[in-house]
Design a protein around this motif. Structure first.
Motif, PDB file in Angstrom:
ATOM      1  N   ARG A  95       0.831  -1.206   0.000  1.00  0.00           N
ATOM      2  CA  ARG A  95       0.000   0.000   0.000  1.00  0.00           C
ATOM      3  C   ARG A  95       0.870   1.263   0.000  1.00  0.00           C
ATOM      4  O   ARG A  95       0.470   2.304  -0.502  1.00  0.00           O
ATOM      5  CB  ARG A  95      -0.910   0.005   1.225  1.00  0.00           C
ATOM      6  CG  ARG A  95      -1.864   1.180   1.304  1.00  0.00           C
ATOM      7  CD  ARG A  95      -3.065   1.017   0.409  1.00  0.00           C
ATOM      8  NE  ARG A  95      -3.916  -0.090   0.861  1.00  0.00           N
ATOM      9  CZ  ARG A  95      -5.031  -0.462   0.237  1.00  0.00           C
ATOM     10  NH1 ARG A  95      -5.417   0.174  -0.865  1.00  0.00           N
ATOM     11  NH2 ARG A  95      -5.751  -1.472   0.677  1.00  0.00           N
ATOM     12  N   GLY A  96       2.071   1.160   0.567  1.00  0.00           N
ATOM     13  CA  GLY A  96       2.945   2.319   0.660  1.00  0.00           C
ATOM     14  C   GLY A  96       2.963   2.896   2.064  1.00  0.00           C
ATOM     15  O   GLY A  96       2.236   2.462   2.954  1.00  0.00           O
ATOM     16  N   ALA A  97       3.820   3.873   2.262  1.00  0.00           N
ATOM     17  CA  ALA A  97       3.991   4.478   3.587  1.00  0.00           C
ATOM     18  C   ALA A  97       2.767   5.294   3.971  1.00  0.00           C
ATOM     19  O   ALA A  97       2.142   5.951   3.130  1.00  0.00           O
ATOM     20  CB  ALA A  97       5.234   5.358   3.611  1.00  0.00           C
ATOM     21  N   GLY A  98       2.440   5.231   5.266  1.00  0.00           N
ATOM     22  CA  GLY A  98       1.308   5.992   5.777  1.00  0.00           C
ATOM     23  C   GLY A  98       1.521   6.337   7.231  1.00  0.00           C
ATOM     24  O   GLY A  98       2.666   6.468   7.700  1.00  0.00           O
ATOM     25  N   THR A  99       0.445   6.456   7.964  1.00  0.00           N
ATOM     26  CA  THR A  99       0.513   6.768   9.388  1.00  0.00           C
ATOM     27  C   THR A  99       0.338   5.479  10.189  1.00  0.00           C
ATOM     28  O   THR A  99       0.136   4.403   9.634  1.00  0.00           O
ATOM     29  CB  THR A  99      -0.597   7.754   9.766  1.00  0.00           C
ATOM     30  OG1 THR A  99      -1.867   7.128   9.522  1.00  0.00           O
ATOM     31  CG2 THR A  99      -0.493   9.030   8.933  1.00  0.00           C
ATOM     32  N   LEU A 100       0.379   5.604  11.501  1.00  0.00           N
ATOM     33  CA  LEU A 100       0.172   4.451  12.369  1.00  0.00           C
ATOM     34  C   LEU A 100      -1.316   4.210  12.604  1.00  0.00           C
ATOM     35  O   LEU A 100      -1.761   3.923  13.711  1.00  0.00           O
ATOM     36  CB  LEU A 100       0.902   4.653  13.703  1.00  0.00           C
ATOM     37  CG  LEU A 100       2.421   4.745  13.604  1.00  0.00           C
ATOM     38  CD1 LEU A 100       3.030   4.994  14.984  1.00  0.00           C
ATOM     39  CD2 LEU A 100       3.001   3.476  12.999  1.00  0.00           C
TER      40      LEU A 100
END
Length: 286
Positions: A95-100
């Protein structure tokens, strides 16, 4: 020379092939993959694997940033750059980088990773003598909760069943579905032979519709072996004349015992041996 890994349009040494620790593929198993074989430098059933990858992406609302044709070319170039003649490709999209947190709207930059390497799932002698497997207590995920047709990065269900197998001194485990019916093994589809008829669970049993599974069924039909997709339970496996597994990494491998009970005469059967030979001929383009 280090293996070259395709990472978002670039080729990097495998030691440098990294993704963010905030990637949702790592944090939540939020991504998809395909395992693909290479025979004689040719990527086996690549179109079918790429099609399934994009179907999995559509099912989880993951937008792959390149087209299927571009993905196909990237896989072929990765194999060529690594000089791979016989081996295995692992194609991953996260999905790729995101938040926690879980909100996919806060992720960006899906990661495309293509690894071309060698693989040995089972020792060669087991292809001649057959596997002994157990039935895992861990069942397949309920298909209403998560469709088994999505080949996602979340394989914890399968891993727990695999642990049961290794704890029992086996290399593979049979998994049942929520109804107690035979589904598949931790990494392979399952077939039996009974009175000359090839049988395998239907897709609504909660299985991944394997590419190798489909190839083997077509090879059986061409060999005039009747093929039936139907509901199976453990009794059907215990009383089968033959049993074997199929998968990209496993190819076609006989099973000679389930839960300590010999299947048939406890040896790989003639239909299994014939289909394994036909598969190898087909896969290698002979």
């Amino acid at each position: 020379m280090s293996l070259q890994v395709y990472l978002n349009g670039q080729f990097v040494d495998k030691e440098q092939a990294t993704v963010s620790v905030y990637d949702h593929g790592l944090l939540y198993g939020d991504g998809i993959f395909e395992g693909i074989r290479v025979y004689n430098g040719r990527v086996f059933m690549l179109a079918e694997h790429v099609e399934r990858l994009y179907e999995s992406a559509l099912a989880i609302r993951l937008q792959i940033p390149i087209s299927p044709d571009e993905m196909t070319a990237a896989v072929e170039e990765t194999v060529a750059r690594n000089g791979l003649k016989q081996g295995y490709v692992r194609l991953v999209v996260t999905r790729g980088a995101g938040t926690l947190g879980l909100d996919i709207r806060r992720t960006s930059n899906p990661q495309i990773i293509i690894i071309a390497d060698t693989i040995t799932l089972y020792p060669e002698e087991l292809y001649e003598n057959g596997l002994e497997i157990i039935t895992a207590s861990t069942i397949r995920n309920h298909p209403v909760a998560l469709s088994p047709r999505i080949k996602s990065l979340n394989y914890l269900n399968n891993i727990l069943a695999k642990i049961e197998a290794t704890d029992a001194g086996c290399l593979e485990a049979l998994m049942l579905n929520h109804r107690g019916e035979v589904a598949e093994c931790t990494g392979d589809n399952i077939f039996i032979v009974k009175r000359g008829v090839l049988k395998t669970p239907t897709t609504d049993a909660g299985i991944l519709e394997g590419v190798t599974r489909n190839v083997v069924m077509e090879l059986a039909r061409k060999a005039n072996v009747p093929v039936v997709e139907c509901t199976l339970d453990r009794h059907d496996i215990y009383t089968a004349d033959e049993c074997f597994l199929t998968g990209t990494a496993a190819e076609v491998i006989p099973v000679v015992k389930l839960d300590g009970r010999p299947i048939g005469d406890g040896q790989p059967g003639p239909v299994t041996r014939d289909l394994r030979e036909r598969f190898q001929t087909f896969a290698n383009g002979d």
